[in-house]
Design an enzyme around this catalytic site. Structure first.
Site, mmCIF file in Angstrom:
data_model
loop_
_atom_site.group_PDB
_atom_site.id
_atom_site.type_symbol
_atom_site.label_atom_id
_atom_site.label_comp_id
_atom_site.label_asym_id
_atom_site.label_seq_id
_atom_site.Cartn_x
_atom_site.Cartn_y
_atom_site.Cartn_z
ATOM 1 N N ASP A 143 1.352 -0.734 -0.309
ATOM 2 C CA ASP A 143 -0.195 -0.062 0.186
ATOM 3 C C ASP A 143 -0.106 1.255 0.382
ATOM 4 O O ASP A 143 0.867 1.672 0.756
ATOM 5 C CB ASP A 143 -1.053 0.201 1.318
ATOM 6 C CG ASP A 143 -1.698 1.126 1.247
ATOM 7 O OD1 ASP A 143 -2.462 1.763 0.732
ATOM 8 O OD2 ASP A 143 -2.069 0.669 2.466
ATOM 9 N N GLU A 177 -2.883 10.550 0.741
ATOM 10 C CA GLU A 177 -4.177 9.564 0.098
ATOM 11 C C GLU A 177 -4.664 9.142 1.696
ATOM 12 O O GLU A 177 -5.684 9.042 2.331
ATOM 13 C CB GLU A 177 -3.590 8.537 -0.600
ATOM 14 C CG GLU A 177 -4.876 7.609 -0.928
ATOM 15 C CD GLU A 177 -5.373 6.342 -0.136
ATOM 16 O OE1 GLU A 177 -6.876 6.087 0.422
ATOM 17 O OE2 GLU A 177 -4.272 6.106 0.975
ATOM 18 N N GLU A 178 -3.460 9.279 2.417
ATOM 19 C CA GLU A 178 -4.278 8.041 4.098
ATOM 20 C C GLU A 178 -3.767 8.604 4.858
ATOM 21 O O GLU A 178 -4.685 8.914 6.290
ATOM 22 C CB GLU A 178 -2.569 7.622 4.122
ATOM 23 C CG GLU A 178 -1.692 6.142 3.105
ATOM 24 C CD GLU A 178 -2.146 4.650 3.860
ATOM 25 O OE1 GLU A 178 -2.951 5.165 3.980
ATOM 26 O OE2 GLU A 178 -2.189 4.542 3.192
#
Ligand SMILES: *[C@@H]1O[C@H](CO)[C@@H](O)[C@H](O)[C@H]1NC(C)=O
Ligand SMILES: *[C@@H]1O[C@H](CO)[C@@H](O)[C@H](O)[C@H]1NC(C)=O
Length: 394
Positions: A143, A177-178
């Site tokens: 990820d 994004e996280e």
């Protein structure tokens, strides 16, 4: 097993993956066999060396500068035009700015198809490591640096085989994004639009048909401090918060056949200062993964339950909440999957077709044992190539 090793040695030796079509797409039997990565020179495989180099650069959200600089120069070395899009540019931290990367090989920055993933990771950092010959471990190995590396290699191979032209596809690698998608949301300011956007997140090499929605909020209880021996002199924020949280746990949240049940996570609770002091404030941070309907419907349910619990309590909803996201999955030859995690898909505005695909499983992402099988990277390259070709045909 021998057969698979031969294939691997072959493409490592010639430095291209052009001949890996013998490895079937999907979870092929090949993946049961070790590729023997530990025994070979990773440097001669663009796919495995790029993946390794990306994983080895720590890029926890807000600290994406180094990986951005690396990727920019890597892409330039491969004759891509590379644009930086700065996110929260601060003069004071000029040497540590965060930026999205838009890269294209042709003369046009606006292409019909876009491949995109993110370059930030969750904390903490774990370096790259090969286990048991065939498993690649490390923060971001799944990820989403597995997606970044395989998307790039897929485009390279499509160009090399002349299956696509340089103006067909571009690459976009975003930050943040996280932490809520601030990187992808900034892309809306570029004034660009694509026919198809292929998002990279771990989907176990299946094509995601949708993911759950998300609502994040804080519940804040306001009390009055005092000596705990005389509770009537104050009002305990903790005593307000606890039943309110119990009410939330008892909520009947929406469910659907496609996404199952909505789920609630009370992720953190903080309240009061000591056992002999009446707590003045108490705060809980909560996330709901939404399985049906609109995020506003869930907000109403939350507010109703909280209001019933006590009057000295408030709810602050974070921005960017959304209901379940349905995703295009009309390309043949893929199994489909639904996932419970959020993505940048709802953060990118536009009427584009959207796909979600990538190597590895979310079940180990964000953990201290994040890893994937080397062969899954090879399969992911094939998967992205197939998606790009299908997108250009439609
Ligand atoms: C980049 O372009 C130059 C000039 O056309 C060429 O010589 C070189 O081989 C290219 N490099 C790559 C990695 O494609
Ligand atoms: C959803 O919740 C109901 C009631 O708690 C339970 O019986 C059911 O198994 C759950 N469904 C899934 C898919 O988890």
């Amino acid at each position: 097993m021998l057969h698979i090793r031969n294939i691997l040695y072959y493409f490592l030796a010639i430095g291209t993956l052009a001949h890996t079509h013998e490895l079937q797409y999907g979870p092929p039997p090949a993946l049961e066999q070790p590729l023997g990565l530990a025994e070979v020179d990773l440097g001669s495989s663009p796919l495995f060396s790029l993946h390794r180099d990306l994983v080895n650069i720590e890029s926890i959200s807000n600290n994406e500068h180094k990986v951005g600089v690396f990727l920019e120069s890597y892409l330039k070395d491969h004759n891509y035009t590379v644009e930086r899009q700065y996110i929260d540019f601060l003069e004071s931290r000029k040497d540590n700015t965060r930026f999205n990367i838009l890269a294209y090989r042709g003369s046009k920055r606006q292409t019909p198809v876009l491949l995109t993933s993110h370059i930030d990771t969750v904390p903490p950092f774990y370096p790259y490591k090969i286990h048991e010959k065939d498993d690649i471990w490390g923060r971001g190995s799944v990820d989403a640096k597995g997606c970044v590396a395989t998307q790039f290699v897929a485009v390279q191979e499509l160009l090399a085989s002349k299956s696509i032209s340089p103006n067909d596809v571009s690459l976009l690698f975003v930050v943040g994004e996280e932490t809520g998608g601030e990187g992808m949301r900034a892309v809306n300011d570029l004034g660009m639009k694509w026919d198809t956007v292929i998002f990279g997140e771990p989907t176990e090499l299946e094509l995601a048909s949708g993911h759950k929605g998300l609502l994040i909020f804080e519940v804040i209880a306001h009390g009055k401090a005092g000596h705990s021996g005389y509770p009537w002199l104050g009002k305990s924020a903790n005593h307000i918060l606890v039943p309110a949280l119990a009410a939330l746990q008892g909520l009947e949240l929406p469910s659907s056949e496609k996404y199952g049940n909505s789920t609630l996570n009370i992720g953190s609770i903080n309240g009061g200062v000591a056992a002999n002091v009446i707590a003045e404030t108490a705060v809980a941070k909560i996330g709901i993964r939404i399985a049906a309907g609109d995020s506003n419907d869930v907000k109403e349910l939350v507010l109703e339950a909280i209001k019933k619990a006590d009057k000295d309590i408030e709810v602050i909803f974070y921005g960017g909440s959304y209901g379940p996201v349905d995703i295009d999955h009309d390309v043949e030859g893929f199994k489909t999957i639904t996932v419970n995690y959020g993505t940048d898909i709802p953060n990118l505005e536009g009427k584009h077709k959207r796909y979600l695909f990538g190597p590895g499983t979310v079940l180990v992402a964000h953990s201290d044992h994040e890893h994937l099988r080397a062969g899954d990277l090879v399969s992911a390259v094939e998967g992205y190539k197939k998606l790009v070709k299908a997108a250009l045909k439609s």
